[in-house]
Motif scaffolding. Structure first.
Motif, PDB file in Angstrom:
ATOM      1  N   LEU A   1     -25.989 -16.255  26.960  1.00  0.00           N
ATOM      2  CA  LEU A   1     -25.327 -16.622  28.211  1.00  0.00           C
ATOM      3  C   LEU A   1     -25.551 -18.091  28.528  1.00  0.00           C
ATOM      4  O   LEU A   1     -24.629 -18.789  28.979  1.00  0.00           O
ATOM      5  N   ALA A   2     -26.763 -18.581  28.303  1.00  0.00           N
ATOM      6  CA  ALA A   2     -27.052 -19.990  28.576  1.00  0.00           C
ATOM      7  C   ALA A   2     -26.171 -20.892  27.720  1.00  0.00           C
ATOM      8  O   ALA A   2     -25.620 -21.892  28.208  1.00  0.00           O
TER       9      ALA A   2
ATOM     10  N   ALA B   1     -22.206 -20.343  28.790  1.00  0.00           N
ATOM     11  CA  ALA B   1     -21.902 -20.843  30.132  1.00  0.00           C
ATOM     12  C   ALA B   1     -22.028 -22.363  30.213  1.00  0.00           C
ATOM     13  O   ALA B   1     -21.167 -23.046  30.784  1.00  0.00           O
ATOM     14  N   SER B   2     -23.091 -22.904  29.646  1.00  0.00           N
ATOM     15  CA  SER B   2     -23.275 -24.356  29.707  1.00  0.00           C
ATOM     16  C   SER B   2     -22.203 -25.080  28.902  1.00  0.00           C
ATOM     17  O   SER B   2     -21.727 -26.155  29.301  1.00  0.00           O
TER      18      SER B   2
ATOM     19  N   ILE C   1     -28.243 -27.158  33.610  1.00  0.00           N
ATOM     20  CA  ILE C   1     -27.667 -25.958  34.212  1.00  0.00           C
ATOM     21  C   ILE C   1     -27.947 -24.734  33.355  1.00  0.00           C
ATOM     22  O   ILE C   1     -28.033 -23.608  33.864  1.00  0.00           O
ATOM     23  N   ALA C   2     -28.122 -24.924  32.050  1.00  0.00           N
ATOM     24  CA  ALA C   2     -28.316 -23.792  31.141  1.00  0.00           C
ATOM     25  C   ALA C   2     -29.616 -23.052  31.414  1.00  0.00           C
ATOM     26  O   ALA C   2     -29.702 -21.832  31.209  1.00  0.00           O
TER      27      ALA C   2
ATOM     28  N   LEU D   1     -29.287 -20.469  34.182  1.00  0.00           N
ATOM     29  CA  LEU D   1     -28.338 -19.468  33.705  1.00  0.00           C
ATOM     30  C   LEU D   1     -29.004 -18.515  32.713  1.00  0.00           C
ATOM     31  O   LEU D   1     -28.702 -17.312  32.692  1.00  0.00           O
ATOM     32  N   ALA D   2     -29.908 -19.039  31.897  1.00  0.00           N
ATOM     33  CA  ALA D   2     -30.611 -18.190  30.935  1.00  0.00           C
ATOM     34  C   ALA D   2     -31.483 -17.164  31.648  1.00  0.00           C
ATOM     35  O   ALA D   2     -31.575 -16.003  31.229  1.00  0.00           O
TER      36      ALA D   2
ATOM     37  N   ALA E   1     -30.977 -16.124  34.798  1.00  0.00           N
ATOM     38  CA  ALA E   1     -30.064 -15.214  35.497  1.00  0.00           C
ATOM     39  C   ALA E   1     -29.483 -14.180  34.555  1.00  0.00           C
ATOM     40  O   ALA E   1     -29.153 -13.057  34.968  1.00  0.00           O
ATOM     41  N   GLY E   2     -29.354 -14.544  33.295  1.00  0.00           N
ATOM     42  CA  GLY E   2     -28.806 -13.613  32.319  1.00  0.00           C
ATOM     43  C   GLY E   2     -29.672 -12.390  32.103  1.00  0.00           C
ATOM     44  O   GLY E   2     -29.190 -11.360  31.612  1.00  0.00           O
TER      45      GLY E   2
ATOM     46  N   PRO F   1     -18.771 -12.932  32.307  1.00  0.00           N
ATOM     47  CA  PRO F   1     -19.153 -14.177  33.006  1.00  0.00           C
ATOM     48  C   PRO F   1     -18.401 -15.402  32.483  1.00  0.00           C
ATOM     49  O   PRO F   1     -18.056 -16.300  33.258  1.00  0.00           O
TER      50      PRO F   1
ATOM     51  N   LEU G   1     -16.051 -17.968  34.688  1.00  0.00           N
ATOM     52  CA  LEU G   1     -16.236 -19.419  34.700  1.00  0.00           C
ATOM     53  C   LEU G   1     -14.936 -20.143  34.371  1.00  0.00           C
ATOM     54  O   LEU G   1     -14.629 -21.195  34.937  1.00  0.00           O
TER      55      LEU G   1
END
Length: 265
Positions: free
Chosen positions: A74-75, A78-79, A99-100, A103-104, A106-107, A155, A159
């Motif tokens: 996810l990181a 998403a990043s 930002i990654a 997000l990691a 949160a994943g 996700p 985005l």
């Protein structure tokens, strides 16, 4: 971003989600996922740089007991999407990298949801096994793997629905001191991740190679390809010396020393 690029990004995200469980084709690795998303969105160079930076961090992530590592898939996805939507190219790598990290973490919430749902799937597979229904077991296996893919693909789709102008405005609104701070912090995270790997691998036999590698890497005239060739050569020499009990002699037997070493190890 064009519709074709968006569809390809979702496909890469789906494969990355499955790769995090299959752990076979390595689509979930940051270097692979970010590079592929950078390729399909026209940001190949930035994607490779972002993936390489995240990969150094992900090397130190591992599931130990009940402790689950941050979600590298996810990181990465998403990043890389945020980097592509931001339109800053290589200049936006530091912001996307920073930002990654959240997000990691949160994943992990999505991971817990997927694993909770997987419990019901396992029970369904048990019932199918008791009934001797192999086809149902295979079907539930495919469902479980696809669920892991959707864990990242959904996700990623959300985005992509964010207007690129909004992402660009957000990144441009970030003050210089925040960008520089995130760049410094990101570099420290990379160093910590690599230090964790060294700490796990460190042994009396490995330390000389670490020291030699750092010294050779300081010679800027040697390219990454050259460093890779040196590393392979040192590994083959080590294997050959270990095979011969520390002596430089020995008979290969086939007339192909390199082939003998690779076949033996």
């Amino acid at each position: 971003m064009s519709i074709i690029s968006a569809v390809l990004v979702v496909v890469v995200a789906f494969l990355a989600g499955m790769g995090g469980i299959l752990d076979e084709f390595q689509f979930h690795q940051p270097l692979v996922a970010c590079t592929l998303i950078g390729l399909v969105t026209g940001n190949l160079e930035a994607g490779i740089i972002l993936g390489g930076s995240l990969q150094m961090v992900a090397l130190g992530w591992a599931n130990i007991g009940a402790a689950v590592a941050p979600d590298a898939a996810l990181a990465s996805v998403a990043s890389a999407i945020i980097l592509a939507l931001g339109g800053q190219g290589v200049k936006g790598v530091d912001s996307a990298f920073a930002i990654a990290m959240p997000l990691a973490v949160a994943g992990l919430f999505l991971t817990m949801i997927a694993r909770t749902l997987a419990v019901a799937i396992v029970h369904a597979m048990d019932r199918a096994a008791e009934a001797g229904n192999i086809r149902a077991i295979e079907m539930w296996q495919v469902v479980a793997i696809c669920m892991q893919g959707l864990r990242i693909a959904i996700p990623a789709t959300l985005l992509l629905l964010i207007p690129a102008e909004s992402v660009q405005a957000l990144l441009e609104a970030m003050p210089a001191w925040l960008n520089e701070g995130m760049a410094i912090g990101g570099g420290m995270v990379v160093a910590v991740g690599y230090a964790m790997v060294i700490n796990m691998m460190a042994s009396r036999e490995v330390w000389p190679f670490f020291m030699l590698g750092f010294v050779i890497a300081a010679i800027t005239q040697i390219t990454l390809i050259g460093l890779g060739v040196i590393g392979v050569a040192l590994a083959l020499l080590y294997l050959q010396l270990t095979k011969n009990g520390g002596s430089a002699g020995g008979n290969s037997g086939s007339g192909d020393p390199l082939g003998d070493i690779l076949n033996d190890y």
